[in-house]
Scaffold this active site. Structure first.
Site, PDB file in Angstrom:
ATOM      1  N   CYS A 102      -5.861  37.187  32.325  1.00  0.00           N
ATOM      2  CA  CYS A 102      -5.784  38.087  33.489  1.00  0.00           C
ATOM      3  C   CYS A 102      -4.732  39.170  33.298  1.00  0.00           C
ATOM      4  O   CYS A 102      -4.554  40.017  34.148  1.00  0.00           O
ATOM      5  CB  CYS A 102      -5.482  37.289  34.742  1.00  0.00           C
ATOM      6  N   THR A 119      -8.875  31.910  42.044  1.00  0.00           N
ATOM      7  CA  THR A 119      -8.218  33.093  42.612  1.00  0.00           C
ATOM      8  C   THR A 119      -8.494  33.142  44.113  1.00  0.00           C
ATOM      9  O   THR A 119      -7.586  33.345  44.918  1.00  0.00           O
ATOM     10  CB  THR A 119      -8.756  34.373  41.925  1.00  0.00           C
ATOM     11  N   GLN A 176      -4.933  24.596  35.473  1.00  0.00           N
ATOM     12  CA  GLN A 176      -4.826  24.169  34.070  1.00  0.00           C
ATOM     13  C   GLN A 176      -4.594  22.664  33.927  1.00  0.00           C
ATOM     14  O   GLN A 176      -4.447  22.173  32.810  1.00  0.00           O
ATOM     15  CB  GLN A 176      -3.703  24.950  33.348  1.00  0.00           C
ATOM     16  N   THR A 203     -22.970  32.378  51.546  1.00  0.00           N
ATOM     17  CA  THR A 203     -23.881  31.351  51.031  1.00  0.00           C
ATOM     18  C   THR A 203     -23.304  30.736  49.762  1.00  0.00           C
ATOM     19  O   THR A 203     -22.860  31.445  48.865  1.00  0.00           O
ATOM     20  CB  THR A 203     -25.266  31.981  50.751  1.00  0.00           C
ATOM     21  N   SER A 245     -10.575  25.272  39.375  1.00  0.00           N
ATOM     22  CA  SER A 245     -11.594  26.221  38.930  1.00  0.00           C
ATOM     23  C   SER A 245     -12.575  25.560  37.968  1.00  0.00           C
ATOM     24  O   SER A 245     -12.174  24.732  37.140  1.00  0.00           O
ATOM     25  CB  SER A 245     -10.875  27.376  38.223  1.00  0.00           C
ATOM     26  N   ALA A 246     -13.848  25.964  38.070  1.00  0.00           N
ATOM     27  CA  ALA A 246     -14.894  25.328  37.256  1.00  0.00           C
ATOM     28  C   ALA A 246     -14.870  25.743  35.794  1.00  0.00           C
ATOM     29  O   ALA A 246     -15.041  24.918  34.902  1.00  0.00           O
ATOM     30  CB  ALA A 246     -16.266  25.671  37.842  1.00  0.00           C
ATOM     31  N   HIS A 247     -14.652  27.035  35.550  1.00  0.00           N
ATOM     32  CA  HIS A 247     -14.886  27.522  34.193  1.00  0.00           C
ATOM     33  C   HIS A 247     -13.779  27.161  33.213  1.00  0.00           C
ATOM     34  O   HIS A 247     -13.873  27.450  32.031  1.00  0.00           O
ATOM     35  CB  HIS A 247     -15.170  29.031  34.193  1.00  0.00           C
ATOM     36  N   ASN A 307      -0.070  28.247  32.629  1.00  0.00           N
ATOM     37  CA  ASN A 307      -1.198  28.635  31.776  1.00  0.00           C
ATOM     38  C   ASN A 307      -0.769  29.305  30.482  1.00  0.00           C
ATOM     39  O   ASN A 307      -1.598  29.549  29.620  1.00  0.00           O
ATOM     40  CB  ASN A 307      -2.140  29.568  32.551  1.00  0.00           C
TER      41      ASN A 307
HETATM   42  N1  PLP Z   1      -4.449  29.866  38.084  1.00  0.00           N
HETATM   43  C1  PLP Z   1      -4.237  29.617  36.788  1.00  0.00           C
HETATM   44  C2  PLP Z   1      -3.061  28.795  36.388  1.00  0.00           C
HETATM   45  C3  PLP Z   1      -5.108  30.119  35.814  1.00  0.00           C
HETATM   46  O1  PLP Z   1      -4.893  29.863  34.530  1.00  0.00           O
HETATM   47  C4  PLP Z   1      -6.213  30.892  36.243  1.00  0.00           C
HETATM   48  C5  PLP Z   1      -7.135  31.497  35.245  1.00  0.00           C
HETATM   49  O2  PLP Z   1      -6.733  31.795  34.145  1.00  0.00           O
HETATM   50  C6  PLP Z   1      -6.400  31.105  37.618  1.00  0.00           C
HETATM   51  C7  PLP Z   1      -5.498  30.581  38.515  1.00  0.00           C
HETATM   52  C8  PLP Z   1      -7.568  31.891  38.136  1.00  0.00           C
HETATM   53  O3  PLP Z   1      -8.723  31.127  38.050  1.00  0.00           O
HETATM   54  P1  PLP Z   1     -10.163  31.799  38.332  1.00  0.00           P
HETATM   55  O4  PLP Z   1     -10.552  32.464  37.054  1.00  0.00           O
HETATM   56  O5  PLP Z   1     -11.052  30.655  38.701  1.00  0.00           O
HETATM   57  O6  PLP Z   1      -9.980  32.759  39.440  1.00  0.00           O
END
Ligand code: PLP
Length: 407
Positions: A351, A82, A200, A258, A220-222, A166
């Site tokens: 989200c 994000t 994704q 940081t 994104s890591a998670h 996604n």
């Molecule tokens: N973009 C896509 C396509 C996603 O699926 C997501 C999270 O679901 C994000 C951005 C946001 O990622 P983050 O949770 O690292 O902000």
């Protein structure tokens, strides 16, 4: 609320929501714990503790760059994808506000299927005078090149498109779009920044920053087995962006604050492992998804979204994400019953939870509101098994007649 329907007893919960968050890989958890205990120094400090932390940070940067076929200097760590998306948009705004008064409105083009983190941030720029143009996907959830060609004009400063949607798993033709934008830039003499949200795709599909042809990429890591709290913006050398945060000048001045070293190192370790096993994981995912699609199609009143998914070529959809609809049962009702039975799925992007029931992405594909409202998203990961999917199918087959009756 207590649900009334009793179905097959599941021994261990089945997790089919990997697109929202993947279980943390042991290698990532271990790396995070090791860094937290042993490398507590601030990477910006010049004493030994700081220097050791900085070394780990730079090693993580190199590792992540290798995973993405990018250069080390092109990797900027952030707290999330994000944030990576916001940096690109905030830079467009900062450049606009700091440029001499312009008579024309700068144009940004994004698709109607973008994740909220890009969509909402782009829409917010309207009130600063930006002209926002959106690309509607076809019924297959894939954005067409022709419309992008029609929308590019001399005022265009930014194009933002995702690589893998996604919700539907649809793979967008990013490399072709990059070429189109490059050709337009060449003939018009206007520089257009092309940003891609690859959240994704990273760790699941082949992804080369060098080959994709975009100016920047958000990851994104998670989503791939790392910890929350780390993401990255991959930014082409010599492309200059203005920072979203100003402060200590970390991340070459683009992202002050940081660095979250434990999550960053865990991110690079997780990405590295995912990349090492990418070929076998992908082959397995294709097999599992094909089986799942075939079996779902045998259950009456279950619809694949998009329908094209049933016979689509393997390179058009990610084998890790599938949306299905079971009208007239609201997706949220089915999700709650599955959860009660021991199976985690989602009703689309995590989200969007707690927001209005409208599904912007599915409706942009032309789906009727009832069909879109009955959708659930199944997303699998490298550790998902065929047995888990068979149990899901069994529970679903049990639940549907009951839920249809009460809907
Ligand atoms: N973009 C896509 C396509 C996603 O699926 C997501 C999270 O679901 C994000 C951005 C946001 O990622 P983050 O949770 O690292 O902000």
């Amino acid at each position: 609320m207590k649900l009334m329907f009793k179905t097959k007893k599941i021994e261990r919960r089945i997790y089919l929501d990997w697109a929202a968050a993947a279980p943390v890989l042991p290698v990532a958890a271990q790396a995070a714990s090791h860094i937290t205990e042993e490398f507590f120094g601030n990477p910006s400090s010049i004493h030994q503790e700081g220097r050791l932390a900085k070394e780990r940070l730079e090693a993580a940067r190199s590792l992540l760059a290798d995973c993405l076929a990018a250069e080390r200097s092109e990797v900027y760590f952030t707290s999330s994808a994000t944030e990576a998306n916001q940096i690109v948009l905030a830079s467009a705004l900062a450049k606009f506000l700091s440029s001499p008064r312009q008579s024309k409105r700068p144009r940004i083009i994004i698709s109607e299927i973008e994740h909220a983190s890009l969509w909402e941030a782009t829409m917010a720029l309207k009130r600063f005078g930006f002209e926002i143009m959106t690309l509607r996907p076809g019924a297959d959830g894939i954005v067409g090149l022709e419309r992008l060609g029609d929308l590019l004009n001399e005022e265009t400063v930014l194009v933002g498109l995702m690589l893998v949607n996604n919700e539907t798993g649809a793979i967008q033709p990013i490399a072709d779009c990059a070429q189109l934008i490059k050709d337009f830039s060449h003939t018009s003499g206007r520089k257009i920044h092309f940003h891609c949200d690859a959240v994704q795709a990273f760790g699941r599909l082949y992804l080369s920053f060098a080959e994709l042809g975009v100016d920047s990429l958000a990851v994104s890591a998670h989503k791939l087995g790392g910890l929350r709290g780390a993401g990255a913006l991959i930014l082409k050398k010599r492309v200059h962006l203005l920072p979203l945060f100003r402060g200590g000048g970390q991340e070459s001045g683009l992202r002050s604050g940081t660095e979250n070293l434990a999550s960053i190192v865990a991110f690079s370790e997780a990405a590295c492992l995912r990349l090492k096993n990418l070929e076998s994981s992908l082959a397995k995912a294709h097999f599992l998804m094909q089986e799942l699609v075939t079996k779902l199609m045998k259950i009456s009143d279950v619809y694949l979204i998009p329908q094209a998914r049933a016979e689509a070529k393997a390179d058009l959809f990610s084998p890790y994400i599938l949306t299905v609809a079971t009208p007239p049962i609201p997706g949220e009702v089915l999700q709650r019953h599955l959860d009660e039975a021991g199976i985690a799925v989602s009703t689309g992007s995590a989200c969007r939870t707690n927001k209005s029931q409208k599904n912007r992405v599915l409706e942009a594909m032309g789906l009727e509101a009832q069909l879109a409202g009955s959708a659930i998203r199944l997303s699998i990961g490298p550790e998902t098994t065929n047995e888990e999917l068979d149990i899901f199918l069994e529970v679903l087959t049990d639940l549907l007649p009951y839920l249809k009756k009460i809907s």
